[in-house]
Design an enzyme around this catalytic site. Structure first.
Site, PDB file in Angstrom:
ATOM      1  CG  HIS A  97      -3.175  -0.018  -6.590  1.00  0.00           C
ATOM      2  ND1 HIS A  97      -3.416   0.708  -5.448  1.00  0.00           N
ATOM      3  CD2 HIS A  97      -3.431  -1.310  -6.260  1.00  0.00           C
ATOM      4  CE1 HIS A  97      -3.802  -0.098  -4.477  1.00  0.00           C
ATOM      5  NE2 HIS A  97      -3.817  -1.332  -4.950  1.00  0.00           N
ATOM      6  NE  ARG A 149      -4.440  -0.553   0.173  1.00  0.00           N
ATOM      7  CZ  ARG A 149      -4.725  -1.578  -0.637  1.00  0.00           C
ATOM      8  NH1 ARG A 149      -3.811  -2.052  -1.451  1.00  0.00           N
ATOM      9  NH2 ARG A 149      -5.923  -2.127  -0.648  1.00  0.00           N
ATOM     10  CD  GLU A 169      -2.033   3.943  -5.129  1.00  0.00           C
ATOM     11  OE1 GLU A 169      -3.191   3.584  -5.397  1.00  0.00           O
ATOM     12  OE2 GLU A 169      -1.200   3.192  -4.617  1.00  0.00           O
TER      13      GLU A 169
HETATM   14  C1  8YV Z   1      -7.237  -3.861  -5.557  1.00  0.00           C
HETATM   15  C2  8YV Z   1      -5.531  -4.287  -3.765  1.00  0.00           C
HETATM   16  O1  8YV Z   1      -7.403  -4.055  -6.897  1.00  0.00           O
HETATM   17  O2  8YV Z   1      -6.953  -6.013  -3.019  1.00  0.00           O
HETATM   18  C3  8YV Z   1      -6.219  -5.071  -2.718  1.00  0.00           C
HETATM   19  O3  8YV Z   1      -6.013  -4.764  -1.532  1.00  0.00           O
HETATM   20  O4  8YV Z   1      -4.652  -3.550  -3.499  1.00  0.00           O
HETATM   21  C4  8YV Z   1      -5.892  -4.430  -5.194  1.00  0.00           C
HETATM   22  O5  8YV Z   1      -5.834  -5.775  -5.518  1.00  0.00           O
HETATM   23  C5  8YV Z   1      -7.389  -2.430  -5.250  1.00  0.00           C
HETATM   24  O6  8YV Z   1      -7.272  -2.174  -3.883  1.00  0.00           O
HETATM   25  C6  8YV Z   1      -8.734  -1.902  -5.715  1.00  0.00           C
HETATM   26  O7  8YV Z   1      -8.829  -0.587  -5.345  1.00  0.00           O
END
Ligand code: 8YV
Length: 326
Positions: free
Chosen positions: A287, A240, A269
């Site tokens: 991402h 993240r 982001e």
């Molecule tokens: C998502 C991700 O696509 O699942 C998660 O935590 O980081 C990604 O796979 C993303 O968060 C969608 O906003």
């Protein structure tokens, strides 16, 4: 009897809306327009449930405007957009979407590590600029991957899947750091050894971050941690934004404190720190670690099935605050 009202906050595949349609009165956003906080709060206040994308805040301020709301089902495994204790206080069920994305995300983490170590995008940019005129012995010399030491921070499901790729596929020595040590059989399956954070940073040739975001995990990697890493090491963040101090990383990359970085997530982001954009030795992706159609569909269907199970049967598949259902 009228159907519960739900909102699907961003564009999803048509089959997801078709799956939800028999059960709900659905407000969708197939135009994919991001909501302001005011628009989001006003919209959510009209709903019984929401299928969220992992980016919409569901916190005390939003929840106090939504007395009718009963469940928010994140399409993502990460849920740092949810204030789970506040949701529990407001008796709003929270769910995420684990498992369905594990292998796909691990593939991407490994690909980003390889691209970073072997300078794949740098080579591509060189060709596209028209700079390639002759072969050279030390052309884009990168870092070895096979047989080196892979350090994984955050040894949940995705971390373990990356460890297996490294240990079994590439003969890497795998070390990991995690809040708690894995059970011996899981360590054996990954051929991974538990080490302190400092030892991992000092010994790994490739560091991959898969730590879930929390206030405590903010800037897990900042200037002091980067200073511990080898000058030849690479750093990959698929966890993240906020796990890495992006400004400190840009400085470390510019000063040659580490060799290179691969980043799929960023502190602000969709903005990327301007100093990172100037670095030639960083691979940047928007991402997309879980982004294959099959996986994104699986994530969306799991979120949809959480909403359906909740309103039909009073249960959910992947609860984050099961006490609300008890
Ligand atoms: C998502 C991700 O696509 O699942 C998660 O935590 O980081 C990604 O796979 C993303 O968060 C969608 O906003």
């Amino acid at each position: 009897m009228s159907k519960p009202k739900i909102v699907v906050t961003r564009h999803v595949y048509p089959e997801v809306l078709a799956h939800l349609a028999p059960h709900f009165e659905v407000t969708h956003n197939q135009a994919d327009k991001p909501y302001s906080l005011e628009e989001w709060t006003a919209l959510l206040s009209q709903q019984d449930g929401a299928l969220t994308m992992g980016i919409e805040p569901v916190n005390e301020q939003v929840l106090s405007a939504c007395p009718q709301l009963r469940i928010c089902a994140n399409l993502s495994v990460g849920y740092n957009n949810f204030d789970v204790p506040a949701m529990t206080r407001h008796k709003v069920v929270a769910t995420n979407a684990p498992d369905v994305l594990t292998e796909t995300t691990a593939d991407f983490g490994f690909a980003l590590m390889m691209a970073t170590a072997r300078r794949i995008t740098e080579g591509e940019h060189y060709i596209r600029r028209g700079d390639w005129h002759q072969w050279k012995l030390d052309f884009f010399c990168g870092a070895e991957v096979h047989g080196t030491t892979l350090g994984i921070m955050g040894m949940g499901r995705i971390g373990q899947a990356i460890a297996k790729r490294g240990a079994h596929g590439f003969g890497m020595k795998v070390v990991y750091h995690n809040r708690s040590r894995l059970a011996p059989e899981l360590e054996a399956a990954c051929k991974a050894s538990y080490v302190s954070k400092a030892e991992l940073l000092q010994t790994a040739d490739h560091v991959v971050l898969v730590v879930p975001y929390s206030k405590e995990a903010h800037h897990t990697i900042g200037a002091p941690e980067l200073a511990l890493m080898k000058p030849t090491a690479t750093l990959v963040n698929i966890a993240r934004g906020g796990i890495v101090d992006d400004a400190a990383l840009a400085q470390a990359l510019q000063q040659g404190q580490i060799a290179a970085a691969g980043l799929d997530v960023f502190e602000r982001e969709p903005q990327v720190h301007p100093e990172l954009l100037k670095c030639h030795n960083v691979v940047l992706t928007p991402h997309i670690a879980s982004s294959t159609r099959a996986t994104r569909l699986g994530m969306a269907m799991l979120a949809a099935n959480n909403l359906i199970a909740f309103f039909k049967e009073g249960r959910v598949l992947t609860p984050l605050n099961p006490e609300v259902l008890a």
